[in-house]
Design a protein around this motif. Structure first.
Motif, PDB file in Angstrom:
ATOM      1  N   HIS A  62       0.840  -1.206   0.000  1.00 35.70           N
ATOM      2  CA  HIS A  62       0.000   0.000   0.000  1.00 35.70           C
ATOM      3  C   HIS A  62       0.869   1.247   0.000  1.00 35.70           C
ATOM      4  N   GLU A  63       1.891   1.264   0.852  1.00 37.53           N
ATOM      5  CA  GLU A  63       2.772   2.431   0.925  1.00 37.53           C
ATOM      6  C   GLU A  63       3.610   2.564  -0.344  1.00 37.53           C
ATOM      7  N   GLN A  64       4.039   1.443  -0.902  1.00 43.47           N
ATOM      8  CA  GLN A  64       4.826   1.470  -2.135  1.00 43.47           C
ATOM      9  C   GLN A  64       4.000   1.990  -3.308  1.00 43.47           C
ATOM     10  N   LEU A  65       2.763   1.502  -3.424  1.00 44.67           N
ATOM     11  CA  LEU A  65       1.899   1.954  -4.521  1.00 44.67           C
ATOM     12  C   LEU A  65       1.564   3.432  -4.361  1.00 44.67           C
ATOM     13  N   THR A  66       1.322   3.863  -3.146  1.00 38.84           N
ATOM     14  CA  THR A  66       1.040   5.278  -2.900  1.00 38.84           C
ATOM     15  C   THR A  66       2.178   6.152  -3.403  1.00 38.84           C
ATOM     16  N   LYS A  67       3.400   5.820  -3.019  1.00 36.81           N
ATOM     17  CA  LYS A  67       4.558   6.625  -3.410  1.00 36.81           C
ATOM     18  C   LYS A  67       4.789   6.589  -4.916  1.00 36.81           C
ATOM     19  N   ARG A  68       4.621   5.416  -5.522  1.00 37.05           N
ATOM     20  CA  ARG A  68       4.836   5.321  -6.967  1.00 37.05           C
ATOM     21  C   ARG A  68       3.775   6.097  -7.745  1.00 37.05           C
ATOM     22  N   LEU A  69       2.534   6.045  -7.283  1.00 37.68           N
ATOM     23  CA  LEU A  69       1.485   6.794  -7.967  1.00 37.68           C
ATOM     24  C   LEU A  69       1.674   8.295  -7.803  1.00 37.68           C
ATOM     25  N   GLU A  70       2.067   8.731  -6.621  1.00 35.72           N
ATOM     26  CA  GLU A  70       2.325  10.163  -6.425  1.00 35.72           C
ATOM     27  C   GLU A  70       3.423  10.632  -7.368  1.00 35.72           C
ATOM     28  N   ALA A  71       4.477   9.836  -7.502  1.00 39.88           N
ATOM     29  CA  ALA A  71       5.579  10.214  -8.390  1.00 39.88           C
ATOM     30  C   ALA A  71       5.144  10.174  -9.852  1.00 39.88           C
ATOM     31  N   TYR A  72       4.415   9.139 -10.235  1.00 38.22           N
ATOM     32  CA  TYR A  72       4.004   8.989 -11.638  1.00 38.22           C
ATOM     33  C   TYR A  72       3.013  10.081 -12.045  1.00 38.22           C
ATOM     34  N   LEU A  73       2.063  10.369 -11.173  1.00 37.19           N
ATOM     35  CA  LEU A  73       1.011  11.328 -11.500  1.00 37.19           C
ATOM     36  C   LEU A  73       1.410  12.772 -11.220  1.00 37.19           C
ATOM     37  N   GLY A  74       2.485  12.969 -10.472  1.00 35.60           N
ATOM     38  CA  GLY A  74       2.910  14.326 -10.149  1.00 35.60           C
ATOM     39  C   GLY A  74       2.006  14.991  -9.133  1.00 35.60           C
ATOM     40  N   VAL A  75       1.670  14.260  -8.061  1.00 39.92           N
ATOM     41  CA  VAL A  75       0.763  14.773  -7.040  1.00 39.92           C
ATOM     42  C   VAL A  75       1.330  14.492  -5.652  1.00 39.92           C
ATOM     43  N   GLN A  76       0.716  15.111  -4.662  1.00 36.20           N
ATOM     44  CA  GLN A  76       0.973  14.821  -3.251  1.00 36.20           C
ATOM     45  C   GLN A  76      -0.348  14.503  -2.569  1.00 36.20           C
ATOM     46  N   ASN A  77      -0.273  13.980  -1.363  1.00 37.23           N
ATOM     47  CA  ASN A  77      -1.474  13.720  -0.553  1.00 37.23           C
ATOM     48  C   ASN A  77      -2.445  12.786  -1.253  1.00 37.23           C
ATOM     49  N   LEU A  78      -1.913  11.689  -1.807  1.00 32.70           N
ATOM     50  CA  LEU A  78      -2.741  10.677  -2.469  1.00 32.70           C
ATOM     51  C   LEU A  78      -3.107   9.599  -1.459  1.00 32.70           C
ATOM     52  N   LEU A  79      -4.391   9.359  -1.313  1.00 33.05           N
ATOM     53  CA  LEU A  79      -4.900   8.360  -0.380  1.00 33.05           C
ATOM     54  C   LEU A  79      -5.606   7.253  -1.156  1.00 33.05           C
ATOM     55  N   LEU A  80      -5.086   6.030  -1.065  1.00 33.97           N
ATOM     56  CA  LEU A  80      -5.721   4.889  -1.712  1.00 33.97           C
ATOM     57  C   LEU A  80      -6.975   4.486  -0.951  1.00 33.97           C
ATOM     58  N   VAL A  81      -8.019   4.127  -1.697  1.00 34.17           N
ATOM     59  CA  VAL A  81      -9.271   3.665  -1.091  1.00 34.17           C
ATOM     60  C   VAL A  81      -9.794   2.469  -1.866  1.00 34.17           C
ATOM     61  N   SER A  82     -10.847   1.858  -1.345  1.00 34.10           N
ATOM     62  CA  SER A  82     -11.295   0.570  -1.876  1.00 34.10           C
ATOM     63  C   SER A  82     -12.108   0.660  -3.155  1.00 34.10           C
ATOM     64  N   ASN A  83     -12.645   1.829  -3.501  1.00 37.27           N
ATOM     65  CA  ASN A  83     -13.275   2.006  -4.815  1.00 37.27           C
ATOM     66  C   ASN A  83     -13.533   3.486  -5.064  1.00 37.27           C
ATOM     67  N   GLY A  84     -13.889   3.806  -6.287  1.00 40.88           N
ATOM     68  CA  GLY A  84     -14.071   5.196  -6.679  1.00 40.88           C
ATOM     69  C   GLY A  84     -15.299   5.847  -6.082  1.00 40.88           C
ATOM     70  N   THR A  85     -16.325   5.050  -5.792  1.00 42.21           N
ATOM     71  CA  THR A  85     -17.530   5.602  -5.171  1.00 42.21           C
ATOM     72  C   THR A  85     -17.237   6.074  -3.753  1.00 42.21           C
ATOM     73  N   LEU A  86     -16.555   5.233  -2.988  1.00 44.06           N
ATOM     74  CA  LEU A  86     -16.164   5.636  -1.641  1.00 44.06           C
ATOM     75  C   LEU A  86     -15.185   6.801  -1.673  1.00 44.06           C
ATOM     76  N   ALA A  87     -14.392   6.896  -2.731  1.00 48.59           N
ATOM     77  CA  ALA A  87     -13.484   8.036  -2.861  1.00 48.59           C
ATOM     78  C   ALA A  87     -14.274   9.344  -2.852  1.00 48.59           C
ATOM     79  N   LEU A  88     -15.362   9.404  -3.605  1.00 47.08           N
ATOM     80  CA  LEU A  88     -16.201  10.601  -3.631  1.00 47.08           C
ATOM     81  C   LEU A  88     -16.841  10.865  -2.276  1.00 47.08           C
ATOM     82  N   GLN A  89     -17.333   9.812  -1.646  1.00 47.47           N
ATOM     83  CA  GLN A  89     -18.007   9.984  -0.364  1.00 47.47           C
ATOM     84  C   GLN A  89     -17.045  10.444   0.723  1.00 47.47           C
ATOM     85  N   VAL A  90     -15.865   9.833   0.770  1.00 45.99           N
ATOM     86  CA  VAL A  90     -14.869  10.210   1.779  1.00 45.99           C
ATOM     87  C   VAL A  90     -14.371  11.631   1.530  1.00 45.99           C
TER      88      VAL A  90
END
Length: 358
Positions: free
Chosen positions: A35-63
């Protein structure tokens, strides 16, 4: 058959190496090493900070709404149903504002008019439809004018930039879907990118039942964590995502070149790149729509009316500030096949059928 979509399968040898790590550690969920490895790799690949992985896109909107204290929102009527249903499920007081006829995205002018009529909403939820960025500067101007927070549903916008910036860096939060049908996936999953670290920290507690860093209970939360097995899929697919996006974007451009002047196409953001997430076309005439879809089916080519109906019609009990543009686009849009396993010849086969009909 030319399928509408075909999910990316992870390389089993690479995937198994990650799964062995998970089994050896016995750490299957709760912010584990992958989880921590994917978070860091996605932040680097996408050029973002404060990326929080969640269990699906619907919950992403709700959270995201919960973390930003959004209890009422204006949103787009032209999006996948989850953009609206996730808000309604959470009891958010919601209203629809119309889209721009060219981009199919939430229109800043219509949004401004809506907020002038009723300024009691906490925020705005806009979708980057088909991966085509909204007028992020226009929406920011309106949001600043009316002191509103902005969440972008970026489920289609993985790897999309506006100029030199990731599209995910606009607004107060952007949400991603990592469903199997998306350009990048973790089978099921998603992420939220927050502008402010304080909102990220709050959301991280919320997705773990509201448990605070010291183990005490804070605001009631939910379980929306992404597990280690799904992170393993994401890490495996991320190795090859550049090639996937390049191929899909190339097919998208061939489609647009072949169909330009034959059908109507959404106007893409002038400063944005392409990820080939979807291939939408618009045909105003209902009979011609039916003729095209029947001809494609006859030639074993899948297509889909996506999105229809306009969500203000599906949820007509909700407040609407007028959505004539959305209703027109939803009445004529068709998505054609587009995925990593298609060839140039497949695209030509699809466009030849459409040209023959029209």
């Amino acid at each position: 058959m030319i399928a509408l979509n075909k999910p990316l399968p992870p390389d089993l040898e690479k995937l198994n190496a990650y799964l062995v790590q998970v089994n050896d550690s016995s750490w299957y969920t709760n912010f584990g090493p992958l989880h921590e490895q994917l978070t860091k790799r996605l932040e680097a690949y996408l050029g973002v900070q404060n990326l929080l992985l969640v269990s699906n896109g619907t919950l992403a909107l709700q959270v995201a709404c919960k973390a930003l204290n959004i209890n009422s929102a204006i949103t787009t009527p032209f999006s996948f149903v989850a953009t609206t249903s996730s808000l309604l499920w959470q009891g958010i007081d919601m209203a629809f504002s119309d889209i721009d006829m060219n981009s199919y995205n939430l229109c800043p002018i219509a949004l401004d008019d809506a907020l002038q009529q009723n300024n009691n909403y906490d925020g705005v939820v806009a979708t980057h439809v088909y991966g085509n960025p909204c007028d992020v500067n226009g929406i920011a101007d309106v949001a600043n004018k009316h002191n509103k927070k902005v969440i972008y549903d970026a489920a289609h916008a993985f790897g999309i930039n506006v100029g030199e910036q990731s599209v995910l860096n606009f607004g107060d939060a952007s949400t991603l879907s990592f469903h199997a049908t998306k350009v990048f996936h973790t089978v099921e999953g998603g992420a939220i990118v927050f502008k402010h670290r304080t909102d990220f920290d709050k959301a991280k507690q919320l997705i773990n039942f509201g448990i605070q860093a010291d183990g005490s209970l804070g605001e009631p939360g939910i379980n929306a964590k992404l597990n280690e097995y799904q992170c393993a899929v994401g890490l495996t697919l991320l190795d090859d995502i550049d090639g996937v996006i390049k191929h899909r974007a190339a097919l998208f451009k061939i489609y647009t070149n072949e169909l330009n002047g034959i059908v109507e196409l959404p106007q893409w953001h002038a400063q944005a790149n392409f990820n080939g997430a979807y291939m939408p076309i618009f045909i105003a005439c209902v009979q011609k729509q039916q003729d095209v879809m029947q001809a494609l089916a006859k030639n074993n080519i899948q297509c889909r009316r996506y999105f229809t109906p306009s969500l203000d019609l599906a949820y007509d009990q909700q407040k609407s500030f007028g959505c004539a543009n959305s209703q027109k686009i939803a009445g004529g849009v068709i998505c054609l096949p587009l995925h990593n396993f298609m060839s140039v010849n497949d695209v030509i086969a699809v466009t030849d059928v459409i040209k023959e009909v029209l």
